[in-house]
Design a protein around this motif. Structure first.
Motif, PDB file in Angstrom:
ATOM      1  N   GLN A  61      20.077  47.750  37.780  1.00 27.87           N
ATOM      2  CA  GLN A  61      21.333  47.100  37.422  1.00 27.87           C
ATOM      3  C   GLN A  61      22.462  48.088  37.582  1.00 27.87           C
ATOM      4  O   GLN A  61      22.226  49.266  37.836  1.00 27.87           O
ATOM      5  CB  GLN A  61      21.237  46.570  35.989  1.00 27.87           C
ATOM      6  CG  GLN A  61      20.329  45.356  35.954  1.00 27.87           C
ATOM      7  CD  GLN A  61      19.901  45.006  34.564  1.00 27.87           C
ATOM      8  OE1 GLN A  61      19.586  45.872  33.765  1.00 27.87           O
ATOM      9  NE2 GLN A  61      19.855  43.732  34.288  1.00 27.87           N
ATOM     10  N   ASP A  62      23.660  47.594  37.457  1.00 25.59           N
ATOM     11  CA  ASP A  62      24.805  48.473  37.638  1.00 25.59           C
ATOM     12  C   ASP A  62      24.710  49.650  36.684  1.00 25.59           C
ATOM     13  O   ASP A  62      24.287  49.511  35.545  1.00 25.59           O
ATOM     14  CB  ASP A  62      26.110  47.707  37.358  1.00 25.59           C
ATOM     15  CG  ASP A  62      26.391  46.716  38.467  1.00 25.59           C
ATOM     16  OD1 ASP A  62      25.669  46.765  39.475  1.00 25.59           O
ATOM     17  OD2 ASP A  62      27.301  45.908  38.297  1.00 25.59           O
ATOM     18  N   GLY A  63      25.129  50.766  37.174  1.00 25.85           N
ATOM     19  CA  GLY A  63      25.140  51.941  36.319  1.00 25.85           C
ATOM     20  C   GLY A  63      23.781  52.567  36.127  1.00 25.85           C
ATOM     21  O   GLY A  63      23.580  53.358  35.217  1.00 25.85           O
ATOM     22  N   TRP A  64      22.857  52.239  36.999  1.00 26.49           N
ATOM     23  CA  TRP A  64      21.525  52.838  36.884  1.00 26.49           C
ATOM     24  C   TRP A  64      21.607  54.300  37.281  1.00 26.49           C
ATOM     25  O   TRP A  64      22.504  54.728  37.984  1.00 26.49           O
ATOM     26  CB  TRP A  64      20.550  52.098  37.790  1.00 26.49           C
ATOM     27  CG  TRP A  64      20.770  52.435  39.231  1.00 26.49           C
ATOM     28  CD1 TRP A  64      21.817  52.037  39.997  1.00 26.49           C
ATOM     29  CD2 TRP A  64      19.954  53.253  40.051  1.00 26.49           C
ATOM     30  NE1 TRP A  64      21.693  52.550  41.243  1.00 26.49           N
ATOM     31  CE2 TRP A  64      20.559  53.307  41.314  1.00 26.49           C
ATOM     32  CE3 TRP A  64      18.756  53.953  39.849  1.00 26.49           C
ATOM     33  CZ2 TRP A  64      20.014  54.033  42.361  1.00 26.49           C
ATOM     34  CZ3 TRP A  64      18.227  54.665  40.904  1.00 26.49           C
ATOM     35  CH2 TRP A  64      18.855  54.704  42.137  1.00 26.49           C
ATOM     36  N   GLU A  65      20.644  55.035  36.811  1.00 26.90           N
ATOM     37  CA  GLU A  65      20.549  56.439  37.186  1.00 26.90           C
ATOM     38  C   GLU A  65      19.224  56.633  37.886  1.00 26.90           C
ATOM     39  O   GLU A  65      18.204  56.132  37.433  1.00 26.90           O
ATOM     40  CB  GLU A  65      20.589  57.320  35.934  1.00 26.90           C
ATOM     41  CG  GLU A  65      21.961  57.480  35.353  1.00 26.90           C
ATOM     42  CD  GLU A  65      22.865  58.311  36.248  1.00 26.90           C
ATOM     43  OE1 GLU A  65      22.363  59.248  36.899  1.00 26.90           O
ATOM     44  OE2 GLU A  65      24.064  57.994  36.305  1.00 26.90           O
ATOM     45  N   PRO A  66      19.207  57.349  38.962  1.00 22.59           N
ATOM     46  CA  PRO A  66      17.915  57.576  39.604  1.00 22.59           C
ATOM     47  C   PRO A  66      17.032  58.447  38.726  1.00 22.59           C
ATOM     48  O   PRO A  66      17.489  59.420  38.148  1.00 22.59           O
ATOM     49  CB  PRO A  66      18.290  58.289  40.905  1.00 22.59           C
ATOM     50  CG  PRO A  66      19.642  58.827  40.694  1.00 22.59           C
ATOM     51  CD  PRO A  66      20.314  57.981  39.669  1.00 22.59           C
ATOM     52  N   LYS A  67      15.811  58.033  38.619  1.00 19.59           N
ATOM     53  CA  LYS A  67      14.868  58.801  37.812  1.00 19.59           C
ATOM     54  C   LYS A  67      13.600  58.990  38.632  1.00 19.59           C
ATOM     55  O   LYS A  67      13.382  58.301  39.606  1.00 19.59           O
ATOM     56  CB  LYS A  67      14.535  58.042  36.537  1.00 19.59           C
ATOM     57  CG  LYS A  67      15.701  57.961  35.586  1.00 19.59           C
ATOM     58  CD  LYS A  67      15.296  57.311  34.297  1.00 19.59           C
ATOM     59  CE  LYS A  67      15.390  55.800  34.412  1.00 19.59           C
ATOM     60  NZ  LYS A  67      14.667  55.148  33.331  1.00 19.59           N
ATOM     61  N   ASP A  68      12.811  59.899  38.214  1.00 14.94           N
ATOM     62  CA  ASP A  68      11.599  60.118  38.976  1.00 14.94           C
ATOM     63  C   ASP A  68      10.512  59.197  38.504  1.00 14.94           C
ATOM     64  O   ASP A  68      10.354  58.938  37.322  1.00 14.94           O
ATOM     65  CB  ASP A  68      11.144  61.564  38.872  1.00 14.94           C
ATOM     66  CG  ASP A  68      10.440  61.956  40.152  1.00 14.94           C
ATOM     67  OD1 ASP A  68       9.534  61.217  40.556  1.00 14.94           O
ATOM     68  OD2 ASP A  68      10.825  62.966  40.743  1.00 14.94           O
ATOM     69  N   LYS A  69       9.773  58.693  39.453  1.00 11.86           N
ATOM     70  CA  LYS A  69       8.762  57.721  39.121  1.00 11.86           C
ATOM     71  C   LYS A  69       7.412  58.367  38.885  1.00 11.86           C
ATOM     72  O   LYS A  69       6.452  57.729  38.549  1.00 11.86           O
ATOM     73  CB  LYS A  69       8.617  56.718  40.241  1.00 11.86           C
ATOM     74  CG  LYS A  69       8.216  57.378  41.535  1.00 11.86           C
ATOM     75  CD  LYS A  69       8.850  56.708  42.700  1.00 11.86           C
ATOM     76  CE  LYS A  69       8.686  57.537  43.950  1.00 11.86           C
ATOM     77  NZ  LYS A  69       9.918  57.943  44.525  1.00 11.86           N
ATOM     78  N   LYS A  70       7.371  59.656  39.138  1.00  9.81           N
ATOM     79  CA  LYS A  70       6.080  60.308  38.981  1.00  9.81           C
ATOM     80  C   LYS A  70       6.034  61.011  37.639  1.00  9.81           C
ATOM     81  O   LYS A  70       7.046  61.510  37.172  1.00  9.81           O
ATOM     82  CB  LYS A  70       5.892  61.344  40.083  1.00  9.81           C
ATOM     83  CG  LYS A  70       5.637  60.730  41.429  1.00  9.81           C
ATOM     84  CD  LYS A  70       6.022  61.678  42.530  1.00  9.81           C
ATOM     85  CE  LYS A  70       7.113  61.102  43.356  1.00  9.81           C
ATOM     86  NZ  LYS A  70       7.977  62.009  43.999  1.00  9.81           N
ATOM     87  N   SER A  71       4.885  61.044  37.074  1.00  9.08           N
ATOM     88  CA  SER A  71       4.777  61.861  35.889  1.00  9.08           C
ATOM     89  C   SER A  71       3.635  62.831  36.098  1.00  9.08           C
ATOM     90  O   SER A  71       2.602  62.491  36.658  1.00  9.08           O
ATOM     91  CB  SER A  71       4.552  60.997  34.658  1.00  9.08           C
ATOM     92  OG  SER A  71       3.235  60.561  34.623  1.00  9.08           O
ATOM     93  N   ILE A  72       3.872  64.015  35.690  1.00 10.67           N
ATOM     94  CA  ILE A  72       2.857  65.042  35.835  1.00 10.67           C
ATOM     95  C   ILE A  72       2.268  65.285  34.461  1.00 10.67           C
ATOM     96  O   ILE A  72       2.990  65.455  33.491  1.00 10.67           O
ATOM     97  CB  ILE A  72       3.479  66.336  36.382  1.00 10.67           C
ATOM     98  CG1 ILE A  72       4.004  66.091  37.789  1.00 10.67           C
ATOM     99  CG2 ILE A  72       2.460  67.454  36.376  1.00 10.67           C
ATOM    100  CD1 ILE A  72       4.739  67.268  38.354  1.00 10.67           C
TER     101      ILE A  72
END
Lengths: 1029, 322
Positions: free
Chosen positions: A160-171
């Protein structure tokens, strides 16, 4: 366990597991096994466990190795002042490393956690890794969502508007092996049966075997005679029990040792059994079962003591340091050794006395690796900035040099998934460079070598320009290619930050005309949406998405294709019937208007006794603007009638307009009928308003009474309380209006203020209208009202004088045209103005289909416009793209049928000798010789010879009969007579066809038969391969 | 549930270009492994390999399908400085084969992009090279594709050109957008009277992405795509650039130079990484962009005329796939 951030700057080594594509190890003071996995919202969360936070400008994902251990710390760090998604990820991590007992609880929590940032996710994950999923669904009320497994699309996401890219991977950290200390190098065992076996070289020269499958302890130790640092080790890729170890230099001793890990077999077997058990138990692959891995119950089975082996299988490289090692991929007994004194040597371990050797780099050979795509090719790196590429078969000279432009190199590694791609990283550098060794070799073969380059000091065997450079935020200590994913690499910095790097060089995209998208990922192709899925989200499933701005509507290209397929064409009646399928208010309005209006206008014209012949303007699809102001008879001044204090203007033109708008009360269409129709549709407000607008207050009261009766009887769908109340208020207001009109100023004021409280536009306009005292006010009420455009216009036609009406219509015509509002066709009609409107409609929606089809009703029959022919050709092209040939043909036929004059013949036949064309008359005259043709209706004019010069016509090259040229003009002469067109048409077999190249031809059927068996032209001596053209 | 079907092309290296044919029934791919592969959609809706061949002696950068009116024709360009024209034809046994029809060797450096002109101007191919020149070839006899002549040649600027895109509308003069290593997108137009290509305008980016390298080379334009016109009174051009941005430009009054207006109507850096490619769908209503992060972003215009992010598609392999 160190959690201190600044303890750091240690040498670290990172390596992907060759067996499990999601695991990797990082070695420094200890060895840690990590697992990388996707959080299901692949909206990436930066996963960072240190107390300071990296700027989130970079997309990569970090884990700070030093602080990534203690569970408590995760819980504490929830309070850290960072963005919500970070918290979210920490929770997730907490869950995934937490004990199994929490699974159920966490799963329940999924729906309750009030995570503001949660995005739609697939439940698929919920079931598989229930405990790992703390991203919650947006609405805890959507319990049924859990049943929709698979409904969410997990490769597509709708931010949605104002989203922030985040990482989809978790270590996640799986295991820590702290037994191993003072490590200098390490390597995964290539043995698949033992996927967690790792060999490490220590600073004291010992090589140790350790594993993550059980209690993390050292299984075996291989000790050299003299203590010195271990520089490198290499597993034999074929004989997987052999491991070569490269050591520092000691005078008089060998520095390359080859060990056999099965030196004492019995122990190994036991170990092996144990490993298999643990693999079967899923311990290795399941990241959440950490508690079981560290379960002490295993230690009773495992042999406690570490076996130390002192006897190497083979040893060589005397009095020199071994800096790099590699087994020859094709000859498993041969080992290549890079020494500290610039030698590169190949030993056969069965006979270590002989070796091949050569000098390579300036100082030493510190790195060595074989190309996984070419077993003869390998790369070496020295202490200088150069990487050299060698071929085993031409051992004396390097085939290629890469100048990396950094002082000295840290690590080189071939890409395991792309041929000829080498990655390098310099010492104390934060950039990884990729080199494509294929490029310069092939350039030398290219047809036109560039003169400029060859004059300058261009060396074809040196590469100086990397194909790709990746900048990391920290200095890289070590990197590792992902074994199968071509776009992924891991790096670890000296301070322990692990970064997942994506190494895409290019991601090409292509759209198909059907709205499919394909793009690449490495050497994979992704194509979709596959059957049953769409790119747009299903809003029934993605309940937290709001489609307020129309963003998630289906794309117009798909809509147009679908509409074309179900028969949306230039056929007016059919389009009206397709209304529900087209499912667009504006378009349906447009076609209803097109189907009704011309009839009304024609009746009007008849009534006005306008002679069709004398009238210049033949267009019956004119708009209200035209009717009122442009037509010849606008001088017909309206008669004025005073009804209850309102001035009611009447004229034929105005009446026509209001009937176009659906009003037009006349003896044939009494007001009662209109009102009862509206009542049947439960549009009570509109019904009341209609009565009021006609100043028939009694009828309005009747309608209101009906409503209150109906709501009591409970037979009809009950009105909402609000609606009922509003209608009651109105009835009270109407009661005050009385017969004499709105003379009471207090009542008027009350009406005005009451009107403001109505939300329904009809009720509001109704009251406002009644409370007006002069025409100016009426104008304002109509102008500001938000009722339908048609009703507005009809109202204006009724109560505005000429001046106001023309202002009103002008203003609105302009507005709808600019908006590209299809309802505006009421005002503009399908005229030049209408084209302006449609142009704006296209600008707004790209729906060229509707514009093209609608305008084809009048263009080119009545007038022509350049834009329309452009639209037509673009829409035809679209239909071509979609392979909708029939629809395209239908369109052309409909356009032709709408034309005023018949299409001129486009094909002419002429004689090849005298150049006279076979006109219809000439042909019939010539063929009349046999008998009068009128006797036979199906007469085909066939001529064996040219009517003017009597030369015989070309013959079919196969049957040698004349082609019996049938002149197309025969058919075009009677365009209206469909029957004769059909009957007179020749069957396709009798048509003649010819090759465009050699100009030989004949009857279509003969030619077709010929080319089923041959590919060469049937004419003797002609070698034209007609069929392949 | 996966929306996108993922399959291996068995290319030995990165795929540099993917292209659907005119009808969307075939896909051609090319790669650094110097091969071109053609995939056909079978009756089950699956993509099957129909042909593959070694096309060049260097990485194959781009490929383009000609309009089917001219037959099944693919043009490819490569690092080896050549452009090849391939045509599918049947041999004596009725086997379909792709044959090399012509090799265009005029470029003195890597050929970075090729695009066929709109069908209405015949079988014309524009090539874009690192030597700075745009060369336009034409097949004079469409029945014989081995004859290609350079009809026009111009140098938009010194240095390397990265990408070109024709104005797809056949109702305008031939026009082209050219992207290079500097941040300025150049629009060129064929001048009928002068019989040559002239520079029409330059689009300079306004929305600066301050987070990144501000040097000019840090803003190189990687890809440009001129939207299908669809009868609109304006044109849309999208660019993908190294400075992490996807931009959309709006061109109005293209026929009247004095009134022509260029406006940047979208500038987004949501990729947070270099943007590699941009591609319009058939109606020019959805824009796809791909970035170094491995994601494909779809952009769509909402009802208020603002371009918004519609969705993000990720091509990366997941554990679930195995």
């Amino acid at each position: 366990m160190s959690t201190v951030q600044n303890s750091t700057s240690r040498k670290r080594i990172i390596q992907w597991s060759p067996h499990d594509t999601n695991s990797f190890i990082v070695g420094s003071n200890d060895i840690r096994l990590y697992n990388i996995k996707y959080t299901d919202s692949f909206d990436n969360g930066i996963y960072h466990h240190s107390h300071h936070h990296h700027s989130s400008t970079n997309r990569q994902q970090y884990i700070n190795e030093d602080s990534a251990v203690a569970l408590d710390q995760y819980s504490n760090s929830v309070s850290s002042p960072s963005s919500p998604y970070l918290i979210n990820n920490k929770l997730s991590h907490h869950n995934s490393t937490g004990s199994i007992a929490n699974v159920g609880k966490n799963f329940n929590n999924n729906n309750n956690s009030n995570n503001r940032f949660s995005l739609p996710q697939q439940n698929h994950h919920n079931h598989q890794h229930g405990n790992s999923n703390s991203h919650s669904h947006h609405n805890s009320s959507n319990k049924d969502q859990s049943n929709n497994t698979g409904a969410f699309s997990y490769d597509i996401e709708y931010p949605q508007d104002g989203w922030e890219p985040k990482d989809k991977k978790s270590i996640s950290l799986i295991s820590v092996n702290s037994e191993v200390q003072l490590m200098k190098c390490m390597s995964w065992s290539p043995d698949q049966s033992d996927p967690n076996l790792v060999a490490c070289g220590l600073t004291n020269g010992r090589a140790i075997l350790t594993s993550f499958s059980s209690v993390n302890r050292i299984l075996k130790e291989f000790a050299p005679r003299h203590i010195r640092a271990c520089n490198t080790l290499a597993w034999n890729p074929i004989f997987k029990h052999q491991i070569a170890v490269g050591l520092d230099k000691v005078r008089g001793d060998m520095s390359t040792l080859v060990w056999d890990i099965n030196y004492i077999n019995s122990f190994k077997q036991q170990q092996q059994q144990h490993h298999q058990q643990s693999i079967k138990g899923g311990l290795v692959d399941a990241p959440h079962t950490i508690s079981q891995i560290s379960d002490n119950s295993f230690s009773t089975i495992t042999n406690d003591y570490t076996e130390t082996i002192y006897q190497p299988l083979s040893e060589f490289t005397l009095s020199e340091a071994t800096l790099s090692l590699a087994w020859l991929p094709n000859s498993p007994h041969c080992l290549m050794v890079g020494t500290g004194s610039k030698w590169l040597k190949i030993y056969d371990i069965r006979d270590t006395n002989t070796s091949q050797a050569l000098t390579t780099h300036q100082k030493s050979v510190s790195g060595l690796c074989f190309d996984p795509f070419d077993s003869n090719r390998f790369a070496t790196m020295g202490e200088d900035s150069l990487v050299r590429i060698w071929d085993l078969r031409k051992f004396d000279e390097s085939i290629l040099t890469i100048n990396t432009n950094c002082k000295s190199l840290q690590q080189i590694e071939w890409c395991p998934t792309r041929s000829g791609v080498l990655a390098t990283v310099g010492k104390d550098k934060n950039t990884i460079k990729l080199w494509d060794i294929k490029s310069p070799i092939d350039l030398s073969k290219s047809p036109k070598p560039d003169r400029k380059q060859s004059i300058s000091n261009y060396d074809p065997n040196t590469i100086t320009k990397p194909t790709k450079t990746h900048h990391s935020t920290e200095i890289i200590a070590s990197f590792s290619w992902h074994p199968t994913n071509e776009c992924r690499m891991l790096t670890v910095s000296y301070s322990g930050v692990i970064e997942v790097v994506s190494m895409n060089e290019n991601i090409p995209i292509s759209w198909s005309p059907h709205g499919n998208l394909s793009f690449s990922h490495g050497n994979h192709l992704l194509e979709g949406p596959s059957k049953g899925t769409t790119i747009e989200p299903d809003l029934n499933i993605y309940k937290n998405l709001k489609n307020e701005d129309g963003r998630y509507d289906r794309d117009i290209s798909l809509k147009m294709k679908e509409r074309a397929k179900f028969g949306y064409s230039a056929n007016v009646e059919e389009n009206v019937n397709l209304g529900t399928k087209i499912n667009d208010e504006g378009i349906n309005f447009l076609w209803n208007w097109i189907s009704k209006t011309p009839g009304q206008i024609r009746t009007h014209k008849k009534k006005m006794l306008i002679n069709e012949e004398t009238q210049k303007d033949k267009n019956d699809f004119v708009g209200i603007h035209h009717i009122l102001f442009d037509s010849d008879n606008y001088f017909l001044n309206p008669s004025v009638e005073n009804v209850c204090g309102f001035l009611h203007y009447k004229s034929h033109n105005r009446f026509l307009c209001s009937s176009i708008c659906g009003w037009g009360v006349s003896p044939s269409l009494p007001l009662e009928l209109i009102i009862s129709k509206l009542e049947k549709q439960y549009l009570y407000e509109k019904a009341v308003a209609m009565a009021v607008f006609h100043l028939d207050i009694k009828k309005a009261m009747v309608v209101l009474n009906n409503v209150s009766n109906l709501s009591k009887s409970a037979l009809s769908p009950s009105l909402s309380k609000d609606r009922e109340f509003n209608l009651k208020v109105l009835s009270i207001a109407l009661a005050g209006f009385g017969d004499s009109g709105n003379t009471n100023p207090i009542w008027r004021e009350t009406c005005k203020s009451t009107a403001k409280s109505f939300s329904d536009p009809y009720l509001k306009t109704c009251l406002e209208f009644l409370s007006t005292s002069d025409s100016k006010e009426i104008y304002n009420v109509i102008e500001d009202s938000s009722i339908n455009l048609a009703d507005k216009i009809a109202l204006a036609c009724r109560y505005l004088d000429h001046q106001d009406l023309s202002t009103f219509i002008d203003k609105n015509t302009l507005a709808v045209t600019e908006m590209g509002n299809l309802q505006g066709v009421l005002l503009t009609g399908l005229t030049e103005k209408g084209i302006d409107l449609l142009q704006n409609y296209i600008d707004r929606t790209a729906d060229i289909q509707t514009a093209c089809l609608a305008i084809s009703v009048v263009v080119p029959k009545i007038f022509r416009d350049k834009r329309v022919s452009k639209w037509h050709s673009i829409y035809s092209d679209l239909l071509d793209h979609w392979s909708l040939w029939h629809e395209r043909a239908t369109l052309d036929i409909q356009r032709a049928a709408n034309k005023a004059e018949p299409t001129q013949p486009q094909i002419f036949a002429k004689c090849g000798y005298c150049q006279n064309s076979f006109s219809f008359e000439a042909v019939t005259a010539a063929s009349m010789v046999g008998g009068r043709s009128q006797a036979r209706p199906n007469f085909k004019s066939k001529v064996p010879c040219c009517p003017s010069c009597k030369q015989s016509l070309p013959r079919c090259c196969l049957c040698l009969l004349p082609l019996n040229c049938m002149v197309p003009a025969v058919d075009y002469k009677k365009p209206t007579d469909r029957e004769s067109w059909k009957a007179g048409a020749e069957p396709f077999e009798d048509w003649f066809t010819w090759c465009q190249t050699c100009r030989h031809g004949g009857h279509a059927q003969h030619i077709l038969d010929w080319f089923q068996e041959h590919s060469v032209c049937p004419v003797t001596d002609c070698t034209c391969r007609c069929s392949s053209l | 549930m996966r929306v996108f079907h993922r399959f291996s092309t068995s290319h030995e290296d990165l795929i540099h270009d993917v292209s659907y044919d005119f009808y969307g029934k075939r896909i051609a791919t090319c790669s650094s492994d110097q091969k071109i592969k053609v995939w056909d959609l079978n009756d089950n809706g699956e993509w099957g390999l129909s042909a593959e061949w070694k096309a060049h002696s260097g990485s194959v950068w781009k490929l383009a399908w000609a309009h089917p009116e001219f037959g099944q024709v693919i043009a490819s360009c490569s690092f080896d400085r050549t452009v090849c024209i391939w045509e599918e034809s049947e041999d004596e046994k009725g086997q379909k084969r792709w044959q090399l029809k012509a090799t265009l060797v005029d470029s003195r450096d890597s050929v970075t992009d090729i695009k066929f002109a709109p069908k209405s101007s015949g079988l014309r191919l524009a090539t874009c090279s690192s030597d700075g020149y745009i060369r336009i070839y034409e097949a004079m006899d469409i029945m014989n594709l081995s004859q290609w002549t350079i009809v026009e040649e111009f140098e938009p600027q010194k240095g390397s050109n990265n990408c070109i895109s024709w104005n797809p509308s056949s109702y305008d003069k031939p026009m082209m957008a050219v992207g290079s290593n500097d941040p300025y997108l150049k629009i060129w137009e064929y001048n009928e009277t002068g019989q040559k290509w002239v520079h029409l305008d330059t689009l300079s980016p306004v929305g600066n992405n301050n987070n990144y390298d501000s040097s000019e080379s840090g803003k190189a334009i990687h890809d440009v795509c001129w939207a299908p016109n669809m009868g609109r009174s304006y044109h849309l051009i999208a660019t993908a650039s190294k400075d992490h941005t996807v931009r959309i430009w709006k061109l109005t009054n293209i026929h009247d130079k004095s009134k022509m207006e260029l406006k940047e109507i979208m500038c987004k850096n949501d990729h947070r990484s270099e943007v590699w490619r941009v591609e319009w769908n058939i109606t020019g209503t959805v824009l796809a962009s791909s970035g170094d992060d491995g994601n494909v972003f779809l952009w769509k215009c909402n009802m208020n005329g603002e371009w918004k992010l519609l969705s993000i598609i990720n091509g990366e392999e997941r554990n679930e796939d195995r």
